[in-house]
Write a protein that holds these residues in place. Sequence first.
Motif, PDB file in Angstrom:
ATOM      1  N   SER A 127      -6.035  15.032 -12.968  1.00 24.78           N
ATOM      2  CA  SER A 127      -7.097  14.234 -12.346  1.00 24.78           C
ATOM      3  C   SER A 127      -8.405  14.555 -13.058  1.00 24.78           C
ATOM      4  CB  SER A 127      -7.166  14.536 -10.839  1.00 24.78           C
ATOM      5  OG  SER A 127      -7.481  15.902 -10.635  1.00 24.78           O
TER       6      SER A 127
ATOM      7  N   LYS B 143       3.873  13.618 -14.639  1.00 22.20           N
ATOM      8  CA  LYS B 143       2.917  14.177 -15.599  1.00 22.20           C
ATOM      9  C   LYS B 143       3.059  15.695 -15.658  1.00 22.20           C
ATOM     10  CE  LYS B 143      -0.635  10.585 -15.595  1.00 22.20           C
ATOM     11  NZ  LYS B 143      -2.043  10.275 -15.228  1.00 22.20           N
TER      12      LYS B 143
ATOM     13  N   PRO C 188       4.734  13.707  -0.819  1.00 22.73           N
ATOM     14  CA  PRO C 188       3.537  14.308  -1.429  1.00 22.73           C
ATOM     15  C   PRO C 188       3.434  15.823  -1.189  1.00 22.73           C
ATOM     16  CG  PRO C 188       2.964  12.233  -0.420  1.00 22.73           C
ATOM     17  CD  PRO C 188       4.380  12.547   0.007  1.00 22.73           C
TER      18      PRO C 188
ATOM     19  N   SER D 244       0.834  -1.202   0.000  1.00 24.65           N
ATOM     20  CA  SER D 244       0.000   0.000   0.000  1.00 24.65           C
ATOM     21  C   SER D 244       0.867   1.250   0.000  1.00 24.65           C
ATOM     22  CB  SER D 244      -0.924  -0.004   1.219  1.00 24.65           C
ATOM     23  OG  SER D 244      -1.646   1.203   1.293  1.00 24.65           O
TER      24      SER D 244
ATOM     25  N   LEU E  15       4.010   5.804  -5.482  1.00 24.62           N
ATOM     26  CA  LEU E  15       4.074   5.794  -6.945  1.00 24.62           C
ATOM     27  C   LEU E  15       2.989   6.659  -7.574  1.00 24.62           C
ATOM     28  CD1 LEU E  15       5.049   2.064  -7.587  1.00 24.62           C
ATOM     29  CD2 LEU E  15       6.506   4.107  -7.814  1.00 24.62           C
ATOM     30  N   THR E  16       1.856   6.797  -6.893  1.00 23.89           N
ATOM     31  CA  THR E  16       0.805   7.692  -7.366  1.00 23.89           C
ATOM     32  C   THR E  16       1.311   9.132  -7.391  1.00 23.89           C
ATOM     33  OG1 THR E  16      -0.938   6.241  -6.535  1.00 23.89           O
ATOM     34  CG2 THR E  16      -1.534   8.547  -6.875  1.00 23.89           C
ATOM     35  N   TYR E  17       2.015   9.533  -6.347  1.00 22.00           N
ATOM     36  CA  TYR E  17       2.559  10.894  -6.297  1.00 22.00           C
ATOM     37  C   TYR E  17       3.711  11.066  -7.277  1.00 22.00           C
ATOM     38  CZ  TYR E  17      -0.561  11.862  -2.511  1.00 22.00           C
ATOM     39  OH  TYR E  17      -1.696  12.046  -1.770  1.00 22.00           O
ATOM     40  N   LYS E  18       4.513  10.053  -7.431  1.00 27.16           N
ATOM     41  CA  LYS E  18       5.599  10.104  -8.423  1.00 27.16           C
ATOM     42  C   LYS E  18       5.017  10.360  -9.804  1.00 27.16           C
ATOM     43  CE  LYS E  18       9.502   7.294 -10.122  1.00 27.16           C
ATOM     44  NZ  LYS E  18       9.233   7.013 -11.519  1.00 27.16           N
ATOM     45  N   GLU E  19       3.948   9.666 -10.123  1.00 32.27           N
ATOM     46  CA  GLU E  19       3.298   9.817 -11.420  1.00 32.27           C
ATOM     47  C   GLU E  19       2.744  11.227 -11.610  1.00 32.27           C
ATOM     48  OE1 GLU E  19      -0.116   7.661 -14.177  1.00 32.27           O
ATOM     49  OE2 GLU E  19      -0.026   7.179 -12.048  1.00 32.27           O
ATOM     50  N   LEU E  20       2.155  11.807 -10.563  1.00 29.45           N
ATOM     51  CA  LEU E  20       1.642  13.179 -10.670  1.00 29.45           C
ATOM     52  C   LEU E  20       2.767  14.158 -11.003  1.00 29.45           C
ATOM     53  CD1 LEU E  20      -0.855  13.402  -7.668  1.00 29.45           C
ATOM     54  CD2 LEU E  20      -1.413  13.384 -10.112  1.00 29.45           C
TER      55      LEU E  20
ATOM     56  N   GLN F  45       2.399   1.807  -3.423  1.00 31.29           N
ATOM     57  CA  GLN F  45       1.406   2.276  -4.390  1.00 31.29           C
ATOM     58  C   GLN F  45       1.069   3.750  -4.166  1.00 31.29           C
ATOM     59  OE1 GLN F  45       0.414   0.822  -7.225  1.00 31.29           O
ATOM     60  NE2 GLN F  45       2.012  -0.589  -6.588  1.00 31.29           N
ATOM     61  N   ARG F  46       0.936   4.160  -2.910  1.00 37.71           N
ATOM     62  CA  ARG F  46       0.665   5.579  -2.617  1.00 37.71           C
ATOM     63  C   ARG F  46       1.810   6.444  -3.124  1.00 37.71           C
ATOM     64  NH1 ARG F  46      -3.399   6.023  -3.569  1.00 37.71           N
ATOM     65  NH2 ARG F  46      -3.983   3.901  -3.425  1.00 37.71           N
TER      66      ARG F  46
END
Length: 172
Positions: free
Chosen positions: A155, A19, A133, A5, A11-16, A8-9
């Motif tokens: 988003s 982008k 984050p 978990s 990596l979500t911020y890394k992706e933001l 995954q959290r």
Amino acid sequence: MYLESFKQRLLTYKELAEKTFAQLNDEQVHWQPAGEPNNIYIIVKHMSGNMLSRFTDFLTTDGEKPWRQRDAEFEDDPGATKAQMLDIWNKGWDCLMNTLNTLQEADLGKTVYIRTEPHLVIDALNRQLAHYPYHVGQIVYLGKVMKADNWQSLSIPKGGSRQFNEQKASGK
């Protein structure tokens, strides 16, 4: 379960952030609004420096390494390209993810040190889950300010909540 978990959290911020980087050029990663806040390049240098320091020999040495030059992380290098910035970014993330991939659930109760202060591993990880984050939010905000009307939403676009929710509900 926690470690997956956590990864995954993060990596979500890394992706933001990535982008956001994709929407910017070499000059824009060095842009600073009035008042001398950090630019994106500086934020990336700081995050990477923090990741390298905290996650090199994570379980066995203090997270604030003697070789870290934290103050230098806050100095801009206006000649650096976005590609060079991405190399710095990836070096930090590679160190972080390689370490996370070696951790076991049993490690979460162990003690690690950050600036000689003891932390349970789970607390040290949570500390970083708040820190990274925070800086990604700064990166996204700076990108959005610079791109203005040319910003590509990361988003649900303004006014698009209903359509997004309907698509999610329908499974599309």
